[in-house]
Structures are given as C-alpha cells and as structure tokens.
Motif scaffolding. Sequence first.
Motif, mmCIF file in Angstrom:
data_model
loop_
_atom_site.group_PDB
_atom_site.id
_atom_site.type_symbol
_atom_site.label_atom_id
_atom_site.label_comp_id
_atom_site.label_asym_id
_atom_site.label_seq_id
_atom_site.Cartn_x
_atom_site.Cartn_y
_atom_site.Cartn_z
ATOM 1 N N ASN A 51 74.546 -4.490 24.925
ATOM 2 C CA ASN A 51 72.955 -5.416 24.438
ATOM 3 C C ASN A 51 73.483 -5.762 23.211
ATOM 4 O O ASN A 51 73.589 -5.523 21.331
ATOM 5 C CB ASN A 51 72.508 -3.569 23.314
ATOM 6 C CG ASN A 51 71.557 -4.001 22.936
ATOM 7 O OD1 ASN A 51 70.271 -5.110 23.445
ATOM 8 N ND2 ASN A 51 70.536 -2.903 23.280
ATOM 9 N N TYR A 52 73.450 -7.639 23.438
ATOM 10 C CA TYR A 52 73.399 -8.421 22.182
ATOM 11 C C TYR A 52 72.149 -8.922 21.680
ATOM 12 O O TYR A 52 72.684 -8.870 19.952
ATOM 13 C CB TYR A 52 74.129 -9.577 23.187
ATOM 14 C CG TYR A 52 75.402 -9.239 23.490
ATOM 15 C CD1 TYR A 52 77.033 -8.974 23.362
ATOM 16 C CD2 TYR A 52 75.595 -10.186 25.397
ATOM 17 C CE1 TYR A 52 77.712 -9.241 23.924
ATOM 18 C CE2 TYR A 52 76.139 -9.545 26.140
ATOM 19 C CZ TYR A 52 77.615 -9.016 25.010
ATOM 20 O OH TYR A 52 78.767 -9.165 26.046
ATOM 21 N N ALA A 53 71.491 -8.354 22.127
ATOM 22 C CA ALA A 53 69.997 -8.631 20.685
ATOM 23 C C ALA A 53 70.142 -8.033 19.815
ATOM 24 O O ALA A 53 69.699 -8.088 18.498
ATOM 25 C CB ALA A 53 69.132 -8.409 21.900
ATOM 26 N N LYS A 54 70.147 -6.484 20.154
ATOM 27 C CA LYS A 54 69.992 -5.643 19.478
ATOM 28 C C LYS A 54 71.786 -5.220 18.101
ATOM 29 O O LYS A 54 71.610 -5.441 17.254
ATOM 30 C CB LYS A 54 70.181 -3.720 19.898
ATOM 31 C CG LYS A 54 69.713 -2.496 19.579
ATOM 32 C CD LYS A 54 68.675 -3.068 18.711
ATOM 33 C CE LYS A 54 68.583 -1.718 18.118
ATOM 34 N NZ LYS A 54 67.060 -1.486 17.573
ATOM 35 N N ALA A 55 72.835 -5.654 18.693
ATOM 36 C CA ALA A 55 73.882 -5.794 17.426
ATOM 37 C C ALA A 55 73.471 -7.054 16.699
ATOM 38 O O ALA A 55 74.139 -7.414 16.035
ATOM 39 C CB ALA A 55 75.099 -6.393 18.925
ATOM 40 N N LYS A 56 73.477 -8.438 17.531
ATOM 41 C CA LYS A 56 72.649 -9.580 16.455
ATOM 42 C C LYS A 56 71.612 -8.896 15.258
ATOM 43 O O LYS A 56 71.730 -8.844 14.066
ATOM 44 C CB LYS A 56 71.616 -10.804 17.124
ATOM 45 C CG LYS A 56 72.697 -11.101 18.035
ATOM 46 C CD LYS A 56 72.249 -12.510 18.445
ATOM 47 C CE LYS A 56 70.858 -12.078 19.474
ATOM 48 N NZ LYS A 56 70.850 -13.004 20.643
ATOM 49 N N GLU A 57 70.597 -7.986 16.008
ATOM 50 C CA GLU A 57 70.079 -7.262 14.952
ATOM 51 C C GLU A 57 70.580 -7.116 13.834
ATOM 52 O O GLU A 57 70.104 -6.804 12.734
ATOM 53 C CB GLU A 57 68.765 -6.569 15.696
ATOM 54 C CG GLU A 57 68.011 -5.612 14.713
ATOM 55 C CD GLU A 57 66.994 -4.979 14.935
ATOM 56 O OE1 GLU A 57 66.760 -3.708 14.556
ATOM 57 O OE2 GLU A 57 66.023 -5.467 16.157
ATOM 58 N N TYR A 58 71.884 -6.527 14.684
ATOM 59 C CA TYR A 58 72.131 -4.754 13.207
ATOM 60 C C TYR A 58 73.575 -5.588 12.355
ATOM 61 O O TYR A 58 73.099 -5.485 10.610
ATOM 62 C CB TYR A 58 73.182 -4.339 13.944
ATOM 63 C CG TYR A 58 73.101 -2.438 14.481
ATOM 64 C CD1 TYR A 58 72.424 -1.626 13.621
ATOM 65 C CD2 TYR A 58 72.876 -2.602 15.754
ATOM 66 C CE1 TYR A 58 71.500 -0.579 14.111
ATOM 67 C CE2 TYR A 58 72.358 -0.989 16.264
ATOM 68 C CZ TYR A 58 71.444 -0.491 15.806
ATOM 69 O OH TYR A 58 70.647 0.381 16.276
ATOM 70 N N PHE A 59 74.129 -7.186 12.769
ATOM 71 C CA PHE A 59 74.787 -7.476 11.870
ATOM 72 C C PHE A 59 74.330 -8.640 11.036
ATOM 73 O O PHE A 59 74.560 -8.645 9.879
ATOM 74 C CB PHE A 59 75.607 -8.525 12.928
ATOM 75 C CG PHE A 59 76.382 -7.303 13.981
ATOM 76 C CD1 PHE A 59 77.704 -6.649 13.483
ATOM 77 C CD2 PHE A 59 77.426 -7.756 14.837
ATOM 78 C CE1 PHE A 59 78.641 -5.495 13.830
ATOM 79 C CE2 PHE A 59 78.321 -7.061 16.058
ATOM 80 C CZ PHE A 59 78.549 -6.249 15.302
ATOM 81 N N ASN A 60 72.816 -9.478 11.624
ATOM 82 C CA ASN A 60 71.490 -10.073 10.748
ATOM 83 C C ASN A 60 71.559 -8.398 9.144
ATOM 84 O O ASN A 60 71.522 -9.131 7.789
ATOM 85 C CB ASN A 60 70.282 -10.206 11.256
ATOM 86 C CG ASN A 60 71.171 -11.849 11.708
ATOM 87 O OD1 ASN A 60 72.246 -12.671 11.248
ATOM 88 N ND2 ASN A 60 70.678 -11.697 13.275
ATOM 89 N N THR A 61 71.269 -7.245 9.874
ATOM 90 C CA THR A 61 70.785 -6.744 9.401
ATOM 91 C C THR A 61 72.253 -6.308 7.718
ATOM 92 O O THR A 61 71.766 -6.412 6.498
ATOM 93 C CB THR A 61 70.150 -4.857 9.362
ATOM 94 O OG1 THR A 61 69.104 -5.212 10.219
ATOM 95 C CG2 THR A 61 69.654 -3.740 8.399
ATOM 96 N N LEU A 62 73.338 -5.909 8.425
ATOM 97 C CA LEU A 62 74.140 -5.963 7.408
ATOM 98 C C LEU A 62 74.870 -7.165 6.231
ATOM 99 O O LEU A 62 75.768 -7.316 5.411
ATOM 100 C CB LEU A 62 75.747 -5.418 8.505
ATOM 101 C CG LEU A 62 77.135 -5.311 7.233
ATOM 102 C CD1 LEU A 62 76.263 -4.304 6.614
ATOM 103 C CD2 LEU A 62 77.889 -5.236 8.826
#
Length: 158
Positions: A51-62
């Motif tokens: 789920n790369y879209a969700k992963a990008k969201e998490y990593f951008n948040t971090l």
Amino acid sequence: MRRTLLRFLAILPLLSVLSGCGVIDYFYLPPPEDTAQEIFEAGNDAMRDKNYAKAKEYFNTLKDKYPFSPYAVESELSLADAYFLDADYLLAVDSYKEFESLHPRHKAIPYVLFQIGNANLESFVSIDRPQDNIAEGYEYLTRLKESYPGNEYAEKAT
C-alpha cells in the motif's frame, strides 16, 4: 437489602470525586499523537502490504513532524522507495537526490545512486520525448561504478 443500596449510593459520589480529571480528560482532550517510531512502523507495514500511497503518507508525516528523530533518515529513504515502487519515478529521483544531498556519507549512498539511475531509466516513455533522463541515469550508474567499484550495486549496474 436497603442497607446495601444506601452504602452503594453513599460510595457512588465518592468514586466520581476520586476519579478526578481523568473523566474530563478522556472526553475533552485530543487523543495523543503517534510517536515517530509508531509512524515509521506503520509506514513499513504499509510497504509490506504494498500500500504505497499510505506508506508515502506515513513517511511524509514522519519527515514533517519529527525531522530530528532517529527514524527520519530511514523514512526519507523509505519514502523514495515507496515512490519508486509506486512507479512515480520522477518523484523517486527527486527524493533519492534529496537524500543524497542531505546525507552524503550515509552507508546507503551506493543503493541511492543505483536507484537514481534505475528510476531515470524506468521513466523512459517513448523515443520522441527528450532523452535527458536516460543520459542522467547512465551518468549516475557510471558514477556508482567508479566511486564504489566493489559494491554489490556497482556490479548490478554493469
């Protein structure tokens, strides 16, 4: 029976007073934010689930909320990987280049150079488009072979 009921009614106000602000806090305070480690682990879980879209969201948040966290450097690299695996090659190249400029002595630089080269080569669309990305991809792969000749990624780049 009546005596038990009276005792219960006498204890009930005492219990509500002893609970203090805990009840008020539960209803009126916002929930606590996730820690950097929790966000990083959630991003890794999303990567494992593809789920790369969700992963990008998490990593951008971090990256935005905890830029000095010990997980920030790894999340920057994971963010670039998420872009690459999601076939968003231009953003992957930008993310890998940003990682290289921010952490030039990191142990993952050979991997980063390899991924920049691959992302540039993968972004090839058609022969009638400008070929700048192909030339840049070969430049990065050549740089990788010259700078890290014994590295596993340098051997893959040949």
